[in-house]
Design a protein around this motif. Structure first.
Motif, short mmCIF file in Angstrom:
data_model
loop_
_atom_site.label_atom_id
_atom_site.label_comp_id
_atom_site.label_asym_id
_atom_site.label_seq_id
_atom_site.Cartn_x
_atom_site.Cartn_y
_atom_site.Cartn_z
N LEU A 198 0.60 -1.27 -0.03
CA LEU A 198 0.05 -0.19 -0.01
C LEU A 198 0.72 1.31 0.13
N VAL A 243 -6.00 4.71 1.97
CA VAL A 243 -6.66 3.34 2.20
C VAL A 243 -6.80 3.03 3.68
N LEU A 253 -11.87 2.45 6.75
CA LEU A 253 -12.69 1.51 6.27
C LEU A 253 -14.15 1.64 6.89
N SER A 288 -15.14 -6.83 9.76
CA SER A 288 -14.14 -6.68 9.19
C SER A 288 -13.98 -7.77 7.96
N TYR A 348 1.64 -6.34 8.72
CA TYR A 348 0.31 -6.12 8.76
C TYR A 348 -0.25 -7.47 9.32
N TYR A 375 -5.17 -1.04 10.48
CA TYR A 375 -6.09 -0.46 9.26
C TYR A 375 -5.52 -0.91 7.60
N ARG A 376 -4.07 -0.69 7.59
CA ARG A 376 -3.64 -1.15 6.60
C ARG A 376 -3.59 -2.62 6.08
N ALA A 418 -7.19 -3.40 4.88
CA ALA A 418 -7.33 -2.78 3.76
C ALA A 418 -6.49 -3.70 2.52
N ARG A 455 -8.56 -6.99 2.26
CA ARG A 455 -9.63 -6.61 1.32
C ARG A 455 -9.42 -6.73 -0.24
N CYS A 456 -8.11 -6.06 -0.49
CA CYS A 456 -7.59 -6.17 -1.85
C CYS A 456 -7.27 -7.44 -2.30
#
Length: 200
Positions: free
Chosen positions: A108, A115, A118, A124, A149, A182-183, A186, A189-190
């Motif tokens: 990211l 990003v 969310l 989540s 992460y 948070y990262r 994200a 999710r990607c």
């Protein structure tokens, strides 16, 4: 009305003090009890970090050896879990450095505003997948996340640690831990969206 919280607090302090005293005295019965209580979580944590069960089990055993060797360093003023996982984490880092290979990671931007936010409603992607038949897909997606992460997500959602406890484990400020979570969400999710677009 204040007696109940004080009693609960005293009970928690007594438990951690008991663990601290037992580790200082190298109480093998206490160690066996701790292994029984935490071994599954420890192996699971190591499995997600290393991706290999045999390595996870070896590293978990090595963690308990370190716990026995360094038991006097646990002061009993905080919960035992973060202290234990900090030891495990250091062993995993050593392992990953030795076994480092080129792996695909979901990256990211470094921009802290990118990003990070969310939707707050609903579970989540991590929680939803962990509770469903997608558990195996989740394990696979976690392995392609950057280790920082992946670790933040595991400690927060799987080990149910608070942000300050995670900060203690990883040796980083709470704000950094929050950003990693948070990262990580994200990126996860990607990874799922990319997998879905390829028909996985």
């Amino acid at each position: 009305m204040l007696a109940l919280p004080m009693t609960l607090n005293t009970t928690a302090e007594t438990e951690t003090a008991k663990i601290a005293r037992g580790l200082r005295e190298r109480d093998m019965e206490l160690l066996a009890d701790l292994v029984e209580r935490y071994q599954h979580r420890l192996v699971r944590y190591m499995l997600y970090l290393t991706g290999r069960r045999e390595y996870a089990e070896d590293l978990a055993q090595e963690t308990w050896i370190r716990v026995l060797q360094r038991g006097s360093q646990y002061n009993g003023r905080q919960r035992f879990d973060p202290w234990l996982f900090a030891i495990a984490r250091n062993l995993a880092i050593d392992y990953l450095r030795k076994k480092r290979k080129a792996v695909q990671t979901v990256s990211l931007p470094d921009d802290h505003d990118a990003v990070l936010l969310l939707p707050s409603s609903g579970p989540s992607p991590f929680e939803a997948a962990a509770r469903s038949q997608d558990a195996m897909r989740l394990a696979g997606r976690l392995q392609i996340l950057a280790p920082l992460y992946r670790e933040a997500l595991l400690l927060r959602f799987q080990e149910d640690m608070s942000l300050p406890e995670i900060a203690q484990v990883v040796g980083a400020p709470v704000t950094t831990v929050s950003s990693r979570i948070y990262r990580g969400l994200a990126a996860l999710r990607c990874a799922f969206e990319e997998g879905d677009s390829h028909g996985e």
